[in-house]
Design a protein around this motif. Structure first.
Motif: not given
Length: 335
Positions: A181, A184-185, A188-189, A191-192, A251, A329-330, A334-335
């Motif tokens: 996890k 994963f953060l 996620k960041s 992706r943003q 990504l 994750y995808k 999760w993503l």
């Protein structure tokens, strides 16, 4: 059929060890707390054993009950522990004292296994060789600078202090893979559209994919090694942006704003995040321990003993591991 107990079996590393033990036809017991998730423990062949490490008398009753029905375990993999706490004292309580209670109870009940495998961490050595960037070796003197690393070191030293106790210690570097996890953060960041790095000095990073830790554990069982400790990494050294660059690639190369944070700013933010989380009775991803880990510049470690003594051969370099992780994750949404 040989038996194996995996403590912390509901967690990231533990759940993968359980799956491999099943594949190898072990009789598998998953040691968990009563409150633990069983999301990755759905296979009907798994025997679930609730263990209360916080209360020695209860733990003794639970293990004694198991022994009276099944005898002792052939192997124990002790993954149970904490990496984040509201109160730093919990690191010593869970990672050291509860490990000690567990070992003492096994000895009292004559349940010492053929191998007691302890999943430790490279963080027991702390920030050494920061000037010359030489790999950390087993001959170096541990100097942990985090409460987490110190608690794991105390557990290691206790294991090593017991004459003849058949321990095998694994000290992985940064562990990543499906179900994890914290990395994963980062994904996620990215992706943003934000990539965050720390400090301006050179930083040498090392990583190990979770399945390579599992490989090492079962190689050690097969070789019958005892009273040894091994570093685990994939054998490569990476610069600070390598992980985020590979995530970005998987990504689809999103537009990225790269932010480089001075250490003093990170320290202030980490302390504030820790203070606020403690006020709310929660853990924080950013905290004073995490700050010290992110500040560390040299994460190289010598895996030669694992290669020569176990036949350890990492199957996942970072590019392959990140590809598989992001795909998971995808797939799981999760993503």
């Amino acid at each position: 059929m040989e038996s194996i107990l995996v403590t912390g079996a509901s967690g990231f590393i533990g759940s993968f060890i359980v799956e491999e033990a099943l594949r190898r036809k072990f009789a598998v017991w998953a040691g968990i707390r009563s409150s633990s998730s069983r999301e990755y423990l759905s296979d009907r062949r798994i025997h679930v054993l609730e263990l209360d490490f916080a209360h020695p008398n209860e733990l003794r009753a639970q293990l004694s009950g198991h022994k009276s029905t099944y005898d002792k375990f052939d192997y124990i993999v002790h993954c149970a522990g904490v990496t984040k706490c509201v109160d730093k004292g919990e690191f010593e309580l869970v990672n050291y004292l509860q490990t000690k209670y567990f070992i003492d109870t096994l000895r009292e009940l004559n349940m010492v296994p053929k191998q007691f495998i302890f999943i430790s961490t490279l963080s027991v050595f702390g920030p050494i060789h920061e000037k010359n960037y030489e790999p950390i070796t087993e001959n170096d003197t541990p100097a942990p600078n985090t409460a987490y690393g110190l608690s794991k070191l105390k557990a290691e030293l206790y294991l090593q202090s017991i004459p003849g106790f058949p321990y095998v210690i694994y000290r992985p570097t940064g562990v990543y893979g499906p179900r994890e996890k914290d990395y994963f953060l980062m994904a996620k960041s990215i992706r943003q559209h934000i990539d965050f790095s720390v400090g301006f000095r050179r930083q040498d990073l090392t990583f190990v994919y979770v399945k390579d830790i599992v490989q090492a554990v079962f190689l050690g069982i097969g070789k019958g090694v005892s009273r040894r400790a091994y570093f685990l990494a994939d054998g490569e050294v990476y610069r600070s942006r390598a992980f985020s660059d590979l995530i970005r690639k998987e990504l689809g190369n999103p537009l990225l704003i790269r932010l480089k944070c001075p250490l003093i700013v990170l320290k202030v933010v980490s302390l504030l995040a820790e203070f606020w989380a403690k006020r709310r009775g929660k853990t924080s991803t950013l905290n004073s321990d995490k700050y010290r880990i992110m500040r560390q510049r040299n994460w190289q470690c010598d895996i030669t003993p694992a290669i020569e003594e176990l036949g350890y051969s990492p199957e996942y370099k970072l590019e392959r591991g990140v590809k598989e992780t992001i795909a998971w994750y995808k797939d799981k949404g999760w993503l």
